[in-house]
Structures are given as structure tokens and as C-alpha cells.
Design a protein around this motif. Structure first.
Motif, short mmCIF file in Angstrom:
data_model
loop_
_atom_site.label_atom_id
_atom_site.label_comp_id
_atom_site.label_asym_id
_atom_site.label_seq_id
_atom_site.Cartn_x
_atom_site.Cartn_y
_atom_site.Cartn_z
N ARG A 1 0.95 -1.04 -0.10
CA ARG A 1 0.20 -0.08 -0.01
C ARG A 1 0.90 1.12 -0.10
NH1 ARG A 1 -3.93 2.01 -2.23
NH2 ARG A 1 -2.23 3.63 -2.41
N ILE A 2 1.92 1.13 0.74
CA ILE A 2 2.92 2.21 0.68
C ILE A 2 4.25 1.48 0.62
CG2 ILE A 2 1.56 3.85 1.81
CD1 ILE A 2 3.54 3.64 4.20
N ALA A 3 5.37 2.27 0.18
CA ALA A 3 6.72 1.63 -0.08
C ALA A 3 7.69 1.45 0.96
CB ALA A 3 7.34 2.49 -1.27
N GLY A 4 7.37 2.29 2.01
CA GLY A 4 8.62 2.31 2.95
C GLY A 4 8.18 3.31 4.26
N ALA A 5 8.94 3.09 5.46
CA ALA A 5 8.78 4.38 6.33
C ALA A 5 9.93 4.37 7.34
CB ALA A 5 7.78 3.68 7.39
N GLY A 6 10.15 5.39 7.85
CA GLY A 6 11.41 5.66 8.82
C GLY A 6 10.48 6.24 10.18
N LEU A 7 10.80 5.44 11.07
CA LEU A 7 10.11 5.89 12.46
C LEU A 7 11.21 6.22 13.63
CD1 LEU A 7 7.68 2.87 12.42
CD2 LEU A 7 7.20 5.17 11.67
N ASP A 8 11.16 7.27 14.23
CA ASP A 8 11.81 7.45 15.44
C ASP A 8 11.05 7.38 16.65
OD1 ASP A 8 14.48 8.53 16.61
OD2 ASP A 8 13.12 10.28 17.19
N VAL A 9 9.79 7.21 16.66
CA VAL A 9 8.94 7.24 17.57
C VAL A 9 7.95 6.22 17.42
CG1 VAL A 9 9.09 9.81 18.23
CG2 VAL A 9 7.55 9.07 16.51
N PHE A 10 7.38 5.68 18.92
CA PHE A 10 6.50 4.51 18.69
C PHE A 10 5.54 4.74 19.81
CE2 PHE A 10 10.75 3.45 17.54
CZ PHE A 10 10.61 2.68 16.25
N PRO A 11 4.20 3.95 19.68
CA PRO A 11 3.27 4.06 20.51
C PRO A 11 3.76 3.62 21.94
CG PRO A 11 2.57 3.26 18.40
CD PRO A 11 3.84 3.26 18.24
N GLN A 12 4.54 2.69 21.96
CA GLN A 12 4.97 2.00 23.44
C GLN A 12 6.49 2.14 23.12
OE1 GLN A 12 3.73 -1.83 24.59
NE2 GLN A 12 5.47 -2.18 25.81
#
Length: 325
Positions: A253-264
Motif C-alpha cells: 500500500r506504501i513503499a517504506g517508512a522511517g520511525l523515530d517514535v513508537f506508541p509504546q
């Protein structure tokens, strides 16, 4: 007796900066929360600088002399706003002290996803030299459309770096819409959220955590993005529904992601998003630079001095701005 500043955050050298930069005419006590020194100092403290948890009515009854709570963070979703209002104690965040570091980290994550940096590192470190062999698809940022959700201090810096440094087209969505002249000067354009999601190659989240932004990136909004698009979150973890993001990333649905923060935080070891090869992760350290720590300390003590002089502090939390004339 000198007015007392209780400085509660000692990580990353903040205690050293505090000791070096403390204003004259005050007693500085450096004591992390839950320590005996903190417990002893809190009832006499007039200024609290740092991040503490549990600032409820009981906290303010104990800290009955407080004139200011000065956070070192930009985020304040852990603050009991109504308890602060009942106690008539202004609470301020830190005036974009970390904005440059977070903006740079945002660009870092975009490049890392676009250039498949983790894959390149892993293969090279294992002796698997790609050379002229078939390689994964890499992308350039030049000419791409960046959609920024939340054009605050950090969002504006991201827009400036992306537009001036990479010649990107920048559009934004925010509750506060800029005037046309300011949009022209910043070379950004306002878009409704569905428009932004449908037309951006990169969507970057920089909103605070509120009832409006919690899970705003969910299955419905991810479905509005383009299949080649990527998502970056250096804002607040709960803004993104990780289960929906995992499905979007694994189904194309999308190609990628970069995450520095999380719900937990830290995320559970079995969180499915952690194992995906089209995701780049960092441990909520986007704002953690030496320069940020110095600015945070300087800004905190500046506000202490302002309040001590009878002036209005800077960076009051929006929900509490009416408390101070």
C-alpha cells in the motif's frame, strides 16, 4: 534564602550544562525525580526545570511554592494540564530547542529509506559487494513532493532544508494556516489532509499528540497515500497506528517508512514493524544532540529569569496561555 531551582534531568550531560549555565542569585539543586534529594528539594522549589511525571494535584500541593514548570522537551502529552491550571502554575515547553536536530534526523530517515542504507550496510559488512550486480531501486529526493503534517517549528525547518537543500516541492497541513505572503516566502503550499496524502511522495509527521492527532495515520489515511510513497514519523508515536502501518507496508500500500517514535517505548520485541526490511528505525533520539542539550538548558534558565523579573515566560503551553497576562 536564595530562590531555588530544581533541575531534574541528568541524562546526556544536561546536569553538567545546568551546573555551568546556572544563573546567579539562585540556588540550583540537581536531582532526578524519585531521589531523596528531589523529594527534599521539591517543597522549597520555586522553579522546576526538567521532565517529571505525575504532576497531578498532589504534586502541586507538595510543590506549593512553584512559580514555573519548565519542560526540557517539546512534547507535553504527559502533562496534567488541568492540575497545572488548578494550581495556577504556568508550564512551558522548550521553544524548539531540538528543532534543528529533529529536522536533520527527518532528512536522515528519508535518505536512509530512499537509498536503502541499512541494506547497503548489512550487505557490505557481510562481504556481499554489490558492485555492478543488480541492485535494489534507489531514489533521489530532488524534485519530489514532501507533505508535512504539522508546520510548527520543526516542520518549518524540515520544509526549509527540503526546499532549499534538495529542491523539493513542499506542501503542508496544519490547524494554523499561513498567510499567502508567508507561504510564498517559505515556498510551501497548504493542502487539505486528503490532498496532501494523495499527492505527496513523502509524508512526514510533526504534530503534537492530542485527541485529534492520536492514530491520525491509520488504515483509512494510509489508503489515501500513493503506493510509491513513504511515511516518516519524528513526532509522537501514537500518531501512527502501527498495526495499520504494518499492513500497508507488507501489502504494498506504501513503499517504506522511517520511525523515530513508537506508541509504546521501547516497543515490544515482537512488534511486527521492527522486522520489516523497508523500514528504518531509531530509538526516539532525533532531538538528541549536544547542541540541543545546550539550547534546552539555556532556554530553561532564560524562562526562570523572565518569571523572576515578573515577565511573561516564553513557550507557554497553548492550553495554558490564558493563565498568564
Amino acid at each position: 534564602m536564595l530562590p531555588k531551582i530544581l533541575f531534574t534531568t541528568v541524562m546526556d550531560g544536561l546536569d553538567r550544562h545546568a551546573a555551568e549555565m546556572a544563573p546567579e542569585g539562585f540556588e540550583l539543586v540537581i536531582a532526578p525525580q524519585f531521589t531523596p534529594a528531589y523529594t527534599a528539594a521539591l517543597p522549597e522549589a520555586e522553579y522546576l526545570v526538567g521532565n517529571v511525571h505525575g504532576m497531578d494535584d498532589g504534586f502541586y500541593r507538595t510543590a506549593s511554592r512553584l512559580k514555573l514548570v519548565q519542560l526540557l522537551s517539546a512534547g507535553y502529552d504527559h502533562v496534567d494540564l488541568e492540575a497545572a491550571r488548578r494550581a495556577a502554575v504556568p508550564v512551558c515547553n522548550n521553544g524548539g530547542a531540538n528543532s534543528r536536530a529533529v529536522a536533520e534526523h527527518t532528512i536522515l530517515l528519508i535518505l536512509a529509506v530512499y537509498r536503502r542504507l541499512i541494506l547497503q550496510h548489512d550487505l557490505t559488512s557481510k562481504g556481499l559487494w554489490l558492485g555492478n550486480k543488480p541492485m535494489p531501486t534507489f531514489h533521489e529526493m530532488h524534485g519530489r513532493t514532501l507533505g508535512i503534517i504539522g508546520l510548527g517549528t520543526i516542520g518549518k525547518r524540515v520544509a526549509r532544508i527540503a526546499g532549499r537543500g534538495f529542491d523539493m516541492k513542499v506542501q503542508y497541513n496544519d490547524l494554523v494556516r499561513l498567510g499567502e505572503d508567508e507561504e510564498d516566502s517559505r515556498n510551501v503550499r497548504y493542502r487539505l489532509l486528503p490532498e496532501l496524502l494523495a499527492t505527496s511522495d513523502i509524508v512526514s509527521c510533526h504534530v503534537p499528540l492530542t485527541s485529534l492527532t492520536r492514530n491520525m495515520i491509520n488504515a483509512r489515511t494510509l489508503a489515501q497515500m500513493q503506493p510509491h510513497a513513504i511515511l516518516i514519523n519524528c513526532g509522537r508515536g501514537p500518531v501512527v497506528d502501527l498495526a495499520a502501518l504494518h499492513e500497508a507496508l507488507t501489502t504494498g500500500r506504501i513503499a517504506g517508512a522511517g520511525l523515530d517514535v513508537f506508541p509504546q517505548e521501547p516497543p515490544p520485541a515482537d512488534e511486527p514493524v521492527l522486522s520489516l526490511d523497508n523500514v528504518v528505525l531509531s530509538p526516539h533520539l532525533a532531538g538528541a544532540s549536544r547542541e540541543t542539550r545546550i539550547r534546552q538548558t539555556r532556554n530553561g534558565f532564560d524562562n526562570v529569569l523572565r518569571v523572576a523579573r515578573g515577565e511573561r515566560p516564553l513557550w507557554l503551553l497553548p492550553e495554558l496561555r490564558d493563565m498568564v497576562a
